[in-house]
Design a protein around this motif. Structure first.
Motif, PDB file in Angstrom:
ATOM      1  N   ARG A  56       0.848  -1.191   0.000  1.00 30.81           N
ATOM      2  CA  ARG A  56       0.000   0.000   0.000  1.00 30.81           C
ATOM      3  C   ARG A  56       0.878   1.234   0.000  1.00 30.81           C
ATOM      4  O   ARG A  56       2.103   1.158   0.158  1.00 30.81           O
ATOM      5  N   SER A  57       0.245   2.378  -0.152  1.00 33.71           N
ATOM      6  CA  SER A  57       0.981   3.640  -0.092  1.00 33.71           C
ATOM      7  C   SER A  57       1.364   3.934   1.347  1.00 33.71           C
ATOM      8  O   SER A  57       0.660   3.549   2.285  1.00 33.71           O
ATOM      9  N   ASP A  58       2.485   4.606   1.531  1.00 35.66           N
ATOM     10  CA  ASP A  58       2.831   5.081   2.875  1.00 35.66           C
ATOM     11  C   ASP A  58       2.679   6.599   2.949  1.00 35.66           C
ATOM     12  O   ASP A  58       3.150   7.233   3.879  1.00 35.66           O
ATOM     13  N   SER A  59       2.002   7.153   1.948  1.00 35.27           N
ATOM     14  CA  SER A  59       1.595   8.557   1.937  1.00 35.27           C
ATOM     15  C   SER A  59       0.128   8.595   1.540  1.00 35.27           C
ATOM     16  O   SER A  59      -0.387   7.652   0.936  1.00 35.27           O
ATOM     17  N   ASP A  60      -0.562   9.699   1.860  1.00 40.99           N
ATOM     18  CA  ASP A  60      -1.962   9.782   1.458  1.00 40.99           C
ATOM     19  C   ASP A  60      -2.056   9.956  -0.050  1.00 40.99           C
ATOM     20  O   ASP A  60      -1.212  10.592  -0.681  1.00 40.99           O
ATOM     21  N   MET A  61      -3.084   9.378  -0.636  1.00 38.36           N
ATOM     22  CA  MET A  61      -3.200   9.343  -2.087  1.00 38.36           C
ATOM     23  C   MET A  61      -3.602  10.677  -2.706  1.00 38.36           C
ATOM     24  O   MET A  61      -3.462  10.867  -3.913  1.00 38.36           O
ATOM     25  N   TYR A  62      -4.070  11.598  -1.908  1.00 36.12           N
ATOM     26  CA  TYR A  62      -4.439  12.896  -2.471  1.00 36.12           C
ATOM     27  C   TYR A  62      -3.200  13.734  -2.777  1.00 36.12           C
ATOM     28  O   TYR A  62      -3.255  14.657  -3.585  1.00 36.12           O
ATOM     29  N   THR A  63      -2.066  13.387  -2.162  1.00 30.82           N
ATOM     30  CA  THR A  63      -0.800  14.026  -2.509  1.00 30.82           C
ATOM     31  C   THR A  63       0.084  13.108  -3.349  1.00 30.82           C
ATOM     32  O   THR A  63       0.913  13.588  -4.113  1.00 30.82           O
ATOM     33  N   LEU A  64      -0.099  11.791  -3.221  1.00 24.72           N
ATOM     34  CA  LEU A  64       0.686  10.866  -4.039  1.00 24.72           C
ATOM     35  C   LEU A  64       0.140  10.775  -5.462  1.00 24.72           C
ATOM     36  O   LEU A  64       0.877  10.481  -6.403  1.00 24.72           O
ATOM     37  N   SER A  65      -1.142  11.040  -5.642  1.00 25.37           N
ATOM     38  CA  SER A  65      -1.734  11.010  -6.980  1.00 25.37           C
ATOM     39  C   SER A  65      -1.362  12.285  -7.744  1.00 25.37           C
ATOM     40  O   SER A  65      -0.768  13.209  -7.196  1.00 25.37           O
ATOM     41  N   TYR A  66      -1.745  12.311  -9.006  1.00 25.57           N
ATOM     42  CA  TYR A  66      -1.425  13.465  -9.843  1.00 25.57           C
ATOM     43  C   TYR A  66      -2.367  14.635  -9.549  1.00 25.57           C
ATOM     44  O   TYR A  66      -3.574  14.426  -9.371  1.00 25.57           O
ATOM     45  N   PRO A  67      -1.848  15.848  -9.560  1.00 23.59           N
ATOM     46  CA  PRO A  67      -2.740  16.995  -9.364  1.00 23.59           C
ATOM     47  C   PRO A  67      -3.704  17.194 -10.519  1.00 23.59           C
ATOM     48  O   PRO A  67      -4.759  17.806 -10.353  1.00 23.59           O
ATOM     49  N   PHE A  68      -3.370  16.663 -11.691  1.00 21.98           N
ATOM     50  CA  PHE A  68      -4.207  16.843 -12.875  1.00 21.98           C
ATOM     51  C   PHE A  68      -5.228  15.719 -13.060  1.00 21.98           C
ATOM     52  O   PHE A  68      -6.055  15.775 -13.971  1.00 21.98           O
ATOM     53  N   ARG A  69      -5.200  14.690 -12.215  1.00 24.60           N
ATOM     54  CA  ARG A  69      -6.181  13.600 -12.320  1.00 24.60           C
ATOM     55  C   ARG A  69      -6.638  13.207 -10.917  1.00 24.60           C
ATOM     56  O   ARG A  69      -5.922  12.531 -10.188  1.00 24.60           O
ATOM     57  N   PRO A  70      -7.826  13.621 -10.510  1.00 24.71           N
ATOM     58  CA  PRO A  70      -8.289  13.392  -9.138  1.00 24.71           C
ATOM     59  C   PRO A  70      -8.289  11.920  -8.746  1.00 24.71           C
ATOM     60  O   PRO A  70      -8.622  11.043  -9.553  1.00 24.71           O
ATOM     61  N   TRP A  71      -7.915  11.679  -7.508  1.00 27.69           N
ATOM     62  CA  TRP A  71      -8.007  10.346  -6.909  1.00 27.69           C
ATOM     63  C   TRP A  71      -9.432  10.176  -6.405  1.00 27.69           C
ATOM     64  O   TRP A  71      -9.897  10.919  -5.550  1.00 27.69           O
ATOM     65  N   THR A  72     -10.160   9.191  -6.933  1.00 27.96           N
ATOM     66  CA  THR A  72     -11.573   9.045  -6.607  1.00 27.96           C
ATOM     67  C   THR A  72     -11.863   7.865  -5.688  1.00 27.96           C
ATOM     68  O   THR A  72     -12.996   7.713  -5.216  1.00 27.96           O
ATOM     69  N   ASN A  73     -10.870   7.032  -5.429  1.00 30.47           N
ATOM     70  CA  ASN A  73     -11.034   5.912  -4.511  1.00 30.47           C
ATOM     71  C   ASN A  73     -11.319   6.434  -3.103  1.00 30.47           C
ATOM     72  O   ASN A  73     -10.853   7.495  -2.717  1.00 30.47           O
ATOM     73  N   LEU A 222     -12.875  14.086   5.816  1.00 33.86           N
ATOM     74  CA  LEU A 222     -13.308  15.350   5.234  1.00 33.86           C
ATOM     75  C   LEU A 222     -13.549  15.274   3.731  1.00 33.86           C
ATOM     76  O   LEU A 222     -14.231  16.128   3.160  1.00 33.86           O
ATOM     77  N   VAL A 223     -13.024  14.242   3.091  1.00 34.35           N
ATOM     78  CA  VAL A 223     -13.120  14.152   1.634  1.00 34.35           C
ATOM     79  C   VAL A 223     -14.550  14.020   1.128  1.00 34.35           C
ATOM     80  O   VAL A 223     -14.935  14.705   0.172  1.00 34.35           O
ATOM     81  N   PRO A 224     -15.386  13.149   1.712  1.00 35.95           N
ATOM     82  CA  PRO A 224     -16.768  13.056   1.205  1.00 35.95           C
ATOM     83  C   PRO A 224     -17.513  14.389   1.247  1.00 35.95           C
ATOM     84  O   PRO A 224     -18.303  14.690   0.339  1.00 35.95           O
ATOM     85  N   ILE A 225     -17.242  15.189   2.272  1.00 33.09           N
ATOM     86  CA  ILE A 225     -17.901  16.490   2.387  1.00 33.09           C
ATOM     87  C   ILE A 225     -17.420  17.415   1.262  1.00 33.09           C
ATOM     88  O   ILE A 225     -18.220  18.081   0.588  1.00 33.09           O
ATOM     89  N   THR A 226     -16.099  17.461   1.065  1.00 33.25           N
ATOM     90  CA  THR A 226     -15.532  18.312   0.023  1.00 33.25           C
ATOM     91  C   THR A 226     -16.031  17.905  -1.360  1.00 33.25           C
ATOM     92  O   THR A 226     -16.370  18.750  -2.188  1.00 33.25           O
ATOM     93  N   ARG A 227     -16.091  16.582  -1.606  1.00 32.45           N
ATOM     94  CA  ARG A 227     -16.551  16.095  -2.912  1.00 32.45           C
ATOM     95  C   ARG A 227     -18.022  16.415  -3.153  1.00 32.45           C
ATOM     96  O   ARG A 227     -18.443  16.648  -4.290  1.00 32.45           O
ATOM     97  N   LYS A 228     -18.801  16.408  -2.084  1.00 35.89           N
ATOM     98  CA  LYS A 228     -20.233  16.682  -2.215  1.00 35.89           C
ATOM     99  C   LYS A 228     -20.499  18.146  -2.546  1.00 35.89           C
ATOM    100  O   LYS A 228     -21.422  18.472  -3.304  1.00 35.89           O
ATOM    101  N   LEU A 229     -19.660  19.030  -2.001  1.00 33.56           N
ATOM    102  CA  LEU A 229     -19.902  20.459  -2.143  1.00 33.56           C
ATOM    103  C   LEU A 229     -19.238  21.085  -3.359  1.00 33.56           C
ATOM    104  O   LEU A 229     -19.682  22.137  -3.838  1.00 33.56           O
ATOM    105  N   LEU A 230     -18.177  20.433  -3.868  1.00 30.96           N
ATOM    106  CA  LEU A 230     -17.367  21.076  -4.904  1.00 30.96           C
ATOM    107  C   LEU A 230     -17.183  20.164  -6.115  1.00 30.96           C
ATOM    108  O   LEU A 230     -17.291  18.936  -5.997  1.00 30.96           O
ATOM    109  N   PRO A 231     -16.867  20.724  -7.274  1.00 29.47           N
ATOM    110  CA  PRO A 231     -16.512  19.906  -8.437  1.00 29.47           C
ATOM    111  C   PRO A 231     -15.306  19.021  -8.125  1.00 29.47           C
ATOM    112  O   PRO A 231     -14.461  19.379  -7.288  1.00 29.47           O
ATOM    113  N   ALA A 232     -15.213  17.891  -8.819  1.00 26.53           N
ATOM    114  CA  ALA A 232     -14.194  16.888  -8.507  1.00 26.53           C
ATOM    115  C   ALA A 232     -12.778  17.452  -8.539  1.00 26.53           C
ATOM    116  O   ALA A 232     -11.971  17.208  -7.641  1.00 26.53           O
ATOM    117  N   GLY A 233     -12.459  18.219  -9.596  1.00 25.51           N
ATOM    118  CA  GLY A 233     -11.106  18.763  -9.718  1.00 25.51           C
ATOM    119  C   GLY A 233     -10.759  19.716  -8.604  1.00 25.51           C
ATOM    120  O   GLY A 233      -9.666  19.648  -8.022  1.00 25.51           O
TER     121      GLY A 233
END
Length: 487
Positions: A56-73, A222-233
């Motif tokens: 598994r990752s040893d960092s959170d995927m929102y910073t390990l993933s690409y800034p130009f392609r949202p991590w949706t898992n 906090l991610v589900p709240i942010t995703r609900k209120l804002l566009p994915a990107g």
């Protein structure tokens, strides 16, 4: 030997960094031609190579993933298979996959100033190939895919059980009901223990010295709240900035207030383990927090396995292997059917490829790193190296943007090539990777060096680097060649 075509940029490695680099090149320098050479037969790099239980990752995927392609898992600390699929999907959807040449192991890159180009030699099943490129970008990481690090253990040949290195995990290894000892205390060890705990008879983490270990939620609340209120990107960018800021902020806190940071980490550890567990022996390192990489356990799974009695930690030294396990210097014997040597990586420079500049072979240790990616006196070449105190991709993406800007700058100014000043920074020097970890110290004399001030120093600070890469002067400490190319 066959000679193939010429490209503007040759990217080495089709892992997380290489696919991201190709995206940035197409975005910032869209007319540049490029090829990705990958030694293996699959996309994914680290995340395709490692297949041990629980990888598994040893960092959170929102910073390990690409800034130009949202991590949706849903998982912030994600499984290796999900990360591998994310990288492969990015390559396909981004249109990068057709530019990958699989089964091409780069063995030599040779620069000619007269021709203003690199000749890249790669081995394939069909023999050697040569490709020329204006710029070479190593995105192959800094460890060997062919060898892991395993110390010499006395008596290992006497052991009647199975010895496994996590980097080369056998697909058919049956550990159900077995007694397992994992040697090591880093990210791999703390991943393996809870992942195997439900299936084995008992599992022990054997360490010479402790590591700082802390727990994070596997799913960011906090991610589900942010995703609900804002566009994915936008939601992805906000979460990425928040998590990156927290990581950098905690690192800076540890550097400035190490005693307080130690108290906080040990307080959290004591709350997570049984009252009888000896935290000071097993979870209180001699080094300060973030002098070595902090180990993350999602949802405290390692501590849960310890509380259930499925796993334990032993802090001791190995005297020798025996037929039935491991004899420790304290006199204690650990019975084992399987021993896993989670003893680290074997670091290498430039993917073990030989670098030659105008007929002279380059000694990597004689080089000074420039802006965290280029090297003193070496033209049109960069090496992607991520952060040690935060997600790899945070730095890798900044480096890839810089490389794309550099290539576009050559085209816009009519220059053939540029190299950081051959004398480097002068004055004091430091190791490339400022960690006291054993895997770093073993090869400190082989890796390039850094200075103490920018642009010759690697700052483990994403905030400062983000600002610097956006505003950086491409001419700073750079020697340019503007002679017309030979026809």
């Amino acid at each position: 030997m066959s000679t193939t075509d010429h490209v503007d940029v040759l990217i080495i490695g089709a892992g997380l960094s290489g696919i991201g680099a190709a995206h940035r090149l197409r975005e910032i320098s869209p007319t540049s031609t490029f090829t990705i050479m990958e030694a293996r037969e699959a996309i994914g790099g680290t995340w395709d190579l490692f297949r041990y239980p629980g990888i598994r990752s040893d960092s959170d995927m929102y910073t390990l993933s690409y800034p130009f392609r949202p991590w949706t898992n849903k998982k912030s600390i994600a499984d290796g298979s999900d990360i591998r699929q994310y990288i492969a999907d990015t390559a396909v959807e981004d249109g990068v996959a057709p530019f990958i040449r699989f089964g091409h192991r780069v063995t030599k890159v040779s620069w000619s100033s007269d021709d203003a180009r690199w000749t890249v030699t790669a081995t394939t099943d069909g023999g050697e190939t040569e490709t020329t490129a204006t710029f070479v970008y190593f995105c192959s990481g800094y460890y060997s895919y062919d060898t892991g690090y395993t110390p010499e253990f006395p008596g290992v040949e006497d052991f009647s059980g199975t010895v496994v290195h996590p980097q080369f995990w056998p697909e058919d290894l049956d550990y159900a009901g077995k007694r397992v000892v994992v040697i090591g205390s880093g990210a791999t060890a703390v991943t393996l223990i809870p992942s195997m705990a439900d299936d084995v008879e008992h599992i022990t983490m054997l360490q010479r010295s402790p590591t700082f270990i802390t727990s994070l939620p596997q799913e960011d609340p906090l991610v589900p709240i942010t995703r609900k209120l804002l566009p994915a990107g936008l939601a992805h960018r906000i979460t990425r900035f928040r998590n990156a800021s927290l990581a950098v902020g905690f690192y800076e806190f540890c550097q400035r207030f190490p005693k307080l940071a130690r108290k906080i980490l040990l307080f959290r550890a004591r709350r997570a383990v049984p009252e009888t567990f000896d935290v000071d022996t097993h979870l209180n390192p001699s080094y300060n927090p973030w002098d070595q990489r902090l180990c993350i356990v999602p949802n405290g799974d390692l501590f849960t396995a310890i509380r259930k009695g499925q796993a334990d930690i032993v802090t001791d030294h190995i005297e020798r292997f025996t037929e039935t396990g491991i004899q420790l210097t304290s006199g204690k014997h650990l019975d084992a059917d399987i021993v896993v040597t989670a003893t680290g990586l074997q670091l290498v420079t430039f993917g073990t490829a030989e670098i030659e500049v105008d007929g002279t072979v380059v000694d990597p240790h004689e080089l000074y790193v420039y802006k965290g990616m280029m090297f003193s006196g070496v033209p049109n070449l960069a090496w992607c190296v991520g952060y040690t105190n935060a997600s790899w991709t945070l730095r890798a993406d900044l480096s890839s943007q810089y490389v794309a800007r550099f290539v576009e700058h050559l085209r816009a100014t009519g220059r053939r090539f540029g190299s950081p000043h051959p004398d480097g920074p002068g004055g004091d020097e430091r190791p490339l990777l400022d960690l006291s970890s054993g895997y770093v110290q073993r090869v400190a004399e082989l890796l390039p060096k850094q200075g103490t001030e920018r642009p010759w120093a690697i700052r483990q600070n994403w905030w400062l680097d983000s600002w610097d890469y956006k505003k950086t002067d491409l001419d700073e400490a750079m020697v340019w060649d503007t002679a017309p190319a030979k026809v």
